[in-house]
Design a protein around this motif. Structure first.
Motif, PDB file in Angstrom:
ATOM      1  N   PRO A 255       0.975  -1.238  -0.076  1.00 52.89           N
ATOM      2  CA  PRO A 255       0.126   0.087   0.003  1.00 52.89           C
ATOM      3  C   PRO A 255       0.838   1.290  -0.147  1.00 52.89           C
ATOM      4  CG  PRO A 255      -0.649  -1.459   1.690  1.00 52.89           C
ATOM      5  CD  PRO A 255       0.702  -1.997   1.224  1.00 52.89           C
ATOM      6  N   PRO A 256       0.548   1.992  -0.705  1.00 53.86           N
ATOM      7  CA  PRO A 256       1.498   3.396  -1.133  1.00 53.86           C
ATOM      8  C   PRO A 256       0.789   4.351   0.209  1.00 53.86           C
ATOM      9  CG  PRO A 256      -0.011   3.253  -2.817  1.00 53.86           C
ATOM     10  CD  PRO A 256      -0.296   1.993  -1.929  1.00 53.86           C
ATOM     11  N   THR A 257       1.427   5.394   0.496  1.00 53.01           N
ATOM     12  CA  THR A 257       1.278   6.460   1.330  1.00 53.01           C
ATOM     13  C   THR A 257      -0.379   7.201   1.052  1.00 53.01           C
ATOM     14  OG1 THR A 257       3.283   6.576   1.981  1.00 53.01           O
ATOM     15  CG2 THR A 257       1.801   8.084   3.090  1.00 53.01           C
ATOM     16  N   ARG A 258       0.006   7.382  -0.127  1.00 56.41           N
ATOM     17  CA  ARG A 258      -1.276   7.962  -0.905  1.00 56.41           C
ATOM     18  C   ARG A 258      -1.417   7.881  -2.445  1.00 56.41           C
ATOM     19  NH1 ARG A 258       1.236  12.043   1.570  1.00 56.41           N
ATOM     20  NH2 ARG A 258      -0.674  12.464   2.846  1.00 56.41           N
ATOM     21  N   VAL A 259      -2.308   7.959  -2.975  1.00 54.06           N
ATOM     22  CA  VAL A 259      -2.456   7.651  -4.419  1.00 54.06           C
ATOM     23  C   VAL A 259      -3.028   9.105  -4.909  1.00 54.06           C
ATOM     24  CG1 VAL A 259      -3.561   6.689  -6.281  1.00 54.06           C
ATOM     25  CG2 VAL A 259      -2.916   5.308  -4.272  1.00 54.06           C
ATOM     26  N   SER A 266       4.713   8.369  -4.024  1.00 52.52           N
ATOM     27  CA  SER A 266       4.310   7.219  -3.193  1.00 52.52           C
ATOM     28  C   SER A 266       3.962   5.915  -3.925  1.00 52.52           C
ATOM     29  CB  SER A 266       3.124   7.519  -2.143  1.00 52.52           C
ATOM     30  OG  SER A 266       3.036   8.854  -1.854  1.00 52.52           O
ATOM     31  N   VAL A 267       3.127   5.986  -5.013  1.00 55.98           N
ATOM     32  CA  VAL A 267       2.940   4.878  -5.788  1.00 55.98           C
ATOM     33  C   VAL A 267       4.010   4.436  -6.769  1.00 55.98           C
ATOM     34  CG1 VAL A 267       1.497   4.331  -7.833  1.00 55.98           C
ATOM     35  CG2 VAL A 267       0.508   5.757  -5.783  1.00 55.98           C
ATOM     36  N   LYS A 273       9.767  -1.164  -6.106  1.00 58.68           N
ATOM     37  CA  LYS A 273       9.962  -2.072  -5.276  1.00 58.68           C
ATOM     38  C   LYS A 273       9.769  -3.337  -5.901  1.00 58.68           C
ATOM     39  CE  LYS A 273       9.572   0.615  -0.949  1.00 58.68           C
ATOM     40  NZ  LYS A 273       8.855   0.688   0.016  1.00 58.68           N
ATOM     41  N   VAL A 274       8.627  -3.398  -6.713  1.00 53.34           N
ATOM     42  CA  VAL A 274       8.203  -4.742  -7.124  1.00 53.34           C
ATOM     43  C   VAL A 274       9.167  -5.262  -8.251  1.00 53.34           C
ATOM     44  CG1 VAL A 274       6.193  -5.812  -8.351  1.00 53.34           C
ATOM     45  CG2 VAL A 274       5.766  -4.388  -6.416  1.00 53.34           C
ATOM     46  N   LEU A 275       9.345  -4.076  -9.134  1.00 53.49           N
ATOM     47  CA  LEU A 275      10.138  -4.515 -10.219  1.00 53.49           C
ATOM     48  C   LEU A 275      11.733  -4.770  -9.973  1.00 53.49           C
ATOM     49  CD1 LEU A 275       9.057  -1.087 -12.388  1.00 53.49           C
ATOM     50  CD2 LEU A 275       8.664  -3.623 -12.929  1.00 53.49           C
ATOM     51  N   MET A 422      -1.762  17.878 -19.088  1.00 55.04           N
ATOM     52  CA  MET A 422      -1.880  19.501 -18.828  1.00 55.04           C
ATOM     53  C   MET A 422      -1.939  19.909 -17.638  1.00 55.04           C
ATOM     54  SD  MET A 422      -4.404  19.911 -22.025  1.00 55.04           S
ATOM     55  CE  MET A 422      -5.086  18.477 -22.687  1.00 55.04           C
ATOM     56  N   ARG A 423      -2.379  19.259 -16.610  1.00 58.41           N
ATOM     57  CA  ARG A 423      -2.604  19.691 -15.208  1.00 58.41           C
ATOM     58  C   ARG A 423      -1.312  19.435 -14.350  1.00 58.41           C
ATOM     59  NH1 ARG A 423      -8.452  17.334 -14.699  1.00 58.41           N
ATOM     60  NH2 ARG A 423      -9.537  19.137 -15.214  1.00 58.41           N
ATOM     61  N   GLY A 424      -0.435  18.693 -14.863  1.00 54.99           N
ATOM     62  CA  GLY A 424       0.836  18.528 -14.097  1.00 54.99           C
ATOM     63  C   GLY A 424       0.655  17.398 -12.869  1.00 54.99           C
ATOM     64  N   ILE A 425      -0.098  16.239 -13.313  1.00 53.43           N
ATOM     65  CA  ILE A 425      -0.222  15.088 -12.416  1.00 53.43           C
ATOM     66  C   ILE A 425       0.539  13.852 -12.587  1.00 53.43           C
ATOM     67  CG2 ILE A 425      -1.887  13.740 -11.030  1.00 53.43           C
ATOM     68  CD1 ILE A 425      -4.000  16.199 -11.688  1.00 53.43           C
ATOM     69  N   PRO A 426       1.492  13.642 -11.899  1.00 46.31           N
ATOM     70  CA  PRO A 426       2.478  12.642 -12.552  1.00 46.31           C
ATOM     71  C   PRO A 426       2.324  11.273 -11.966  1.00 46.31           C
ATOM     72  CG  PRO A 426       3.470  13.594 -10.540  1.00 46.31           C
ATOM     73  CD  PRO A 426       2.151  14.240 -10.866  1.00 46.31           C
ATOM     74  N   THR A 427       1.248  11.167 -11.116  1.00 45.81           N
ATOM     75  CA  THR A 427       1.152   9.775 -10.563  1.00 45.81           C
ATOM     76  C   THR A 427       1.080   8.551 -11.399  1.00 45.81           C
ATOM     77  OG1 THR A 427      -0.325  10.755  -9.001  1.00 45.81           O
ATOM     78  CG2 THR A 427      -0.341   8.356  -8.818  1.00 45.81           C
ATOM     79  N   LEU A 428       0.323   8.762 -12.597  1.00 51.54           N
ATOM     80  CA  LEU A 428      -0.024   7.454 -13.544  1.00 51.54           C
ATOM     81  C   LEU A 428       1.053   7.631 -14.505  1.00 51.54           C
ATOM     82  CD1 LEU A 428      -3.844   7.581 -13.615  1.00 51.54           C
ATOM     83  CD2 LEU A 428      -2.562   6.304 -12.402  1.00 51.54           C
TER      84      LEU A 428
END
Ligand code: BG6
Length: 484
Positions: A255-259, A266-267, A273-275, A422-428
């Motif tokens: 589980p990451p700290t936040r998504v 965090s993700v 770590k899995v890789l 465009m919004r600058g959200i890098p999580t995915l």
């Protein structure tokens, strides 16, 4: 919700990806009135097109690739009026100056608003470095710029490092968006929510209760007009190094700290770590744990004989506390019987068969995540067959169908990910270290295939792929789950 004002420049603007996915994705946002009036879309390619010619080309593409009931004259007009085209021969300074002129010649944005500049590189990855260097030379890179890199980045670890170094000389890591469109699929994001916004799965989510996992991405199409790229790549580089390993990461990570709502780290830390914990497949272990296939009509489609694989199946393990001893079976291929992507998490049998005559009649619990064709999830369990005559066991399932549960349509993966850019959200998006860890694991497999040049096993179009893929599981006493 309005997106920020943007100059969205696509290199490779007349290519398959731009016309089939990127522009239709932007069109959907246009339809939702999310693009500010001053957002421009600038296509760059070698084609000798002017703005009008490009607008025509895109209009045709939208007619082909947007759902018919989404085609609206107003939105089409608004989108095509934003389009520009620069014909660019990478070696010609004049052409680059025209791009420079267009990007600099921009009406000042509304008070207080920043213009985000996106450079989407929908071209082969050996051009990423040179394009970034040119943009930098021309002073077109500012902190408000983002660059999007399509996969595969490089063709092995060394070449991906060269590309990442070259891009990294111009852009900071937080400006670099390495896209893997599988992470933009609704069902894939829902996997995160199912695992981490609920409690019931987590206690079962380990080698203690999970017997094995299967990840299948099966396509009915062949390589059609992408033969030149595909024949150099093959299924392992085209699909496994990125999409299938990313899916595996989301299933297996802690589980990451936040998504979301942060730097995305965090993700990405947990995926990394899995890789890094994947059991290396090297030397002769590769021969036992992998199957390479090619459909019988591939050479004909391509126009010349080839030993590139169009199908691959692998048995993978993760060396950590949670997953030790649990095989992850991956398979993907072209020209197969079904257009279907699923993840199957197969649980262990109950420890004790307590119902009379039930031994051997129960089927193990199984969670199916359907990514394609219809998004959803199924939990397979054993229920009592109704009737007075004692307890008879019967397989049953709990079903979550996206289409039946939600009124909203699921956005296409690219559509969603372009908004994040465009919004600058890098999580995915993938971080450099993830891409490199994935290559580090993939490379010895490619090396072994090269060292022992065995022809790929042939399979007939329209089948489930080579029989050897079934044997890979049969050896462990298991079978691939075919759709119920
Ligand atoms: C792309 C591969 O990344 O993914 C293609 O290059 C493949 O070969 C495609 O067909 C599959 O994507 P999807 O979303 O249709 O499953």
């Amino acid at each position: 919700l309005m997106l920020p004002s943007c100059d969205f420049t696509v290199f490779g603007a007349t290519g398959d990806l731009a016309l089939r996915k990127l522009l239709p994705g932007l069109y959907e946002r246009e339809r939702q009135h999310q693009l500010p009036a001053d957002t421009r879309i600038i296509g760059v390619s070698r084609s000798p097109l002017d703005d009008a010619g490009y607008r025509d080309l895109v209009t045709h593409a939208l007619f082909d690739h947007v759902a018919e009931d989404h085609l609206e004259a107003g939105a089409l007009h608004r989108l095509t009026s934003r389009l520009h085209h620069i014909s660019l021969d990478a070696a010609s300074p004049d052409d680059w100056h025209r791009l420079h002129g267009l990007l600099k010649d921009r009406p000042a944005p509304a008070e207080g608003a920043d213009v985000v500049r996106v450079y989407y590189l929908a071209v082969a990855s050996d051009l990423f470095g040179p394009i970034c260097a040119r943009l930098d030379d021309l002073g077109l890179v500012t902190p408000q710029c983002r660059v999007v890199l399509e996969k595969p980045i490089g063709s092995d670890l060394a070449s991906s490092r060269i590309v990442n170094d070259a891009v990294g000389r111009v852009f900071d890591e937080h400006q670099i968006f390495r896209i893997d469109h599988y992470l933009g699929k609704e069902s894939v994001q829902n996997l995160l929510v199912t695992r981490f916004a609920n409690v019931f799965l987590e206690p079962l989510w380990s080698s203690r209760w999970i017997d094995h996992v299967q990840i299948t991405v099966s396509e009915t199409l062949g390589v059609s007009n992408r033969g030149e790229y595909y024949d150099r790549a093959g299924a392992l580089r085209d699909m496994v190094q990125n999409h299938l390993l990313q899916l595996l990461c989301l299933i297996a990570m802690e589980p990451p700290t936040r998504v979301g709502g942060d730097t995305g780290d965090s993700v990405r830390d947990e995926k990394l770590k899995v890789l890094r914990a994947l059991t290396p497949l090297t030397g002769t272990a590769v021969n036992r744990a992998t199957v390479r296939g090619q459909y019988t009509t591939y050479g004909e489609e391509l126009g010349h004989p080839s030993t590139t694989e169009t199908f691959v199946a692998l048995r993978v393990e993760i060396e950590n506390w949670r997953w030790a001893g649990v095989p992850f079976y991956l398979r993907t291929g072209k020209r197969l019987a079904r257009q279907e992507s699923t993840i199957e998490v197969v649980f262990k049998e109950p420890p004790h068969a307590m119902f009379p005559h039930s031994e051997g009649t129960t089927t193990p619990n199984r969670l199916t995540v359907r990514m394609q064709p219809d998004e959803g999830m199924q939990l397979h369990l054993t229920a009592k067959h109704p009737g007075p005559g004692g307890i008879r066991l019967h397989p049953a399932s709990l079903d979550l169908s996206y289409a039946d549960t939600f009124d909203e349509r699921s956005p296409e993966p690219y559509e969603r990910l372009l908004m994040d850019v465009m919004r600058g959200i890098p999580t995915l998006f993938m971080r450099r270290d993830e891409v490199e860890a994935a290559w580090a694991w993939t490379e010895p497999i490619l090396e072994q295939w090269r060292a022992v040049p065995i022809e790929p096993v042939r399979y007939h179009p329209g089948t489930d792929g080579p029989a050897a893929a079934a044997r890979l599981l049969a050896r462990d006493g298991r079978t691939w789950q075919e759709p119920s």
